[in-house]
Write a protein that holds these residues in place. Structure first.
Motif, PDB file in Angstrom:
ATOM      1  N   THR A   1       0.836  -1.195   0.000  1.00 32.43           N
ATOM      2  CA  THR A   1       0.000   0.000   0.000  1.00 32.43           C
ATOM      3  C   THR A   1       0.872   1.247   0.000  1.00 32.43           C
ATOM      4  O   THR A   1       1.972   1.252   0.559  1.00 32.43           O
TER       5      THR A   1
ATOM      6  N   SER B   1      -2.339   4.888   3.188  1.00 33.30           N
ATOM      7  CA  SER B   1      -3.513   4.232   2.598  1.00 33.30           C
ATOM      8  C   SER B   1      -3.615   2.797   3.083  1.00 33.30           C
ATOM      9  O   SER B   1      -2.602   2.157   3.379  1.00 33.30           O
ATOM     10  N   CYS B   2      -4.832   2.308   3.142  1.00 30.95           N
ATOM     11  CA  CYS B   2      -5.072   0.912   3.526  1.00 30.95           C
ATOM     12  C   CYS B   2      -5.501   0.071   2.331  1.00 30.95           C
ATOM     13  O   CYS B   2      -5.943  -1.061   2.471  1.00 30.95           O
ATOM     14  N   THR B   3      -5.382   0.649   1.132  1.00 30.82           N
ATOM     15  CA  THR B   3      -5.689  -0.076  -0.103  1.00 30.82           C
ATOM     16  C   THR B   3      -4.616   0.244  -1.138  1.00 30.82           C
ATOM     17  O   THR B   3      -3.861   1.206  -0.981  1.00 30.82           O
TER      18      THR B   3
ATOM     19  N   GLN C   1     -12.993  -8.805  -9.978  1.00 29.95           N
ATOM     20  CA  GLN C   1     -12.573  -7.511  -9.425  1.00 29.95           C
ATOM     21  C   GLN C   1     -11.966  -6.743 -10.587  1.00 29.95           C
ATOM     22  O   GLN C   1     -11.106  -7.252 -11.286  1.00 29.95           O
TER      23      GLN C   1
ATOM     24  N   PRO D   1      -8.030  -4.252  -0.932  1.00 29.35           N
ATOM     25  CA  PRO D   1      -7.732  -4.093   0.497  1.00 29.35           C
ATOM     26  C   PRO D   1      -6.480  -4.879   0.893  1.00 29.35           C
ATOM     27  O   PRO D   1      -6.022  -5.758   0.151  1.00 29.35           O
ATOM     28  N   ILE D   2      -5.965  -4.583   2.073  1.00 26.96           N
ATOM     29  CA  ILE D   2      -4.834  -5.343   2.610  1.00 26.96           C
ATOM     30  C   ILE D   2      -5.268  -6.795   2.767  1.00 26.96           C
ATOM     31  O   ILE D   2      -6.373  -7.079   3.207  1.00 26.96           O
TER      32      ILE D   2
ATOM     33  N   THR E   1      -6.607 -11.364  -2.274  1.00 28.61           N
ATOM     34  CA  THR E   1      -7.879 -11.443  -2.988  1.00 28.61           C
ATOM     35  C   THR E   1      -7.670 -12.308  -4.229  1.00 28.61           C
ATOM     36  O   THR E   1      -6.710 -12.107  -4.971  1.00 28.61           O
TER      37      THR E   1
ATOM     38  N   ASP F   1       0.682  -4.291   3.942  1.00 26.54           N
ATOM     39  CA  ASP F   1       0.495  -3.027   4.663  1.00 26.54           C
ATOM     40  C   ASP F   1       1.837  -2.315   4.805  1.00 26.54           C
ATOM     41  O   ASP F   1       2.750  -2.800   5.464  1.00 26.54           O
TER      42      ASP F   1
END
Length: 179
Positions: A101, A105-107, A130, A137-138, A141, A165
């Motif tokens: 990230t 930011s957390c994304t 997606q 997101p952290i 996926t 992160d």
């Protein structure tokens, strides 16, 4: 003598191909004809009629040939050519992706693209579980990509996007010093 008997004509056997590009050209050399009287029997390609078309590579051609004798008597036959694309595109997903990230930011925004080829060519439509270039997101996926050709044949593949992160923790309170 009054010849009123048409020649006997035989068309090529039915043919099935996968793609429109594989449809054979009309070929009178594959047609046979005989006549009850002497003389040349002329064979011609009358035409093709397309029916039952559901997509660019799924339809039927009725190809008609005619044999005409020297007295003008004629007979026709038809060859059925079926175009039936049932082969899904070959899809290739990108390798698994790992990103960090941005600070604060957390994304993370992650661009990617699958590729595909199709046996009949033409446009391939891609869908993703997606969207490419969206914020992830952290964590990890799994993304599924699907490639669909113009006749609706499709194939899928999957890959993972792992977001690490990079945000350093912030200390908001410290314990008191003790002796």
């Amino acid at each position: 003598m009054n010849d009123q008997t048409a020649p006997v004509i035989t068309c090529p056997a039915p043919v099935t191909v996968s793609c429109a590009s594989a449809v054979p050209v009309p070929n009178i050399a594959l047609v046979t004809a005989t006549d009850n009287c002497a003389g040349v029997v002329t064979i011609t390609h009358v035409g093709d009629v397309i029916s039952a078309q559901t997509c660019a590579n799924r339809y039927t051609i009725t190809r008609t040939y005619r044999a005409t004798d020297v007295c003008g008597n004629f007979a026709q036959c038809t060859q059925i050519i079926t175009v039936n694309d049932q082969t899904a595109p070959v899809i290739t997903c990108p390798a698994n992706i790992t990103v960090t990230t941005p600070v604060g930011s957390c994304t993370a925004v992650v661009p990617f693209a699958a590729t595909a080829t199709d046996n009949c060519g033409g446009t391939i439509t891609f869908t993703y579980s997606q969207a490419p270039g969206s914020a992830f997101p952290i964590g990890t996926t799994t993304v599924t990509a699907t490639a669909t050709d113009v006749c609706g044949n499709s194939s899928s593949c999957s890959f993972t996007v792992t977001v690490l992160d990079a945000q350093l923790p912030v200390i908001t309170a410290q314990p008191q010093n003790r002796t």
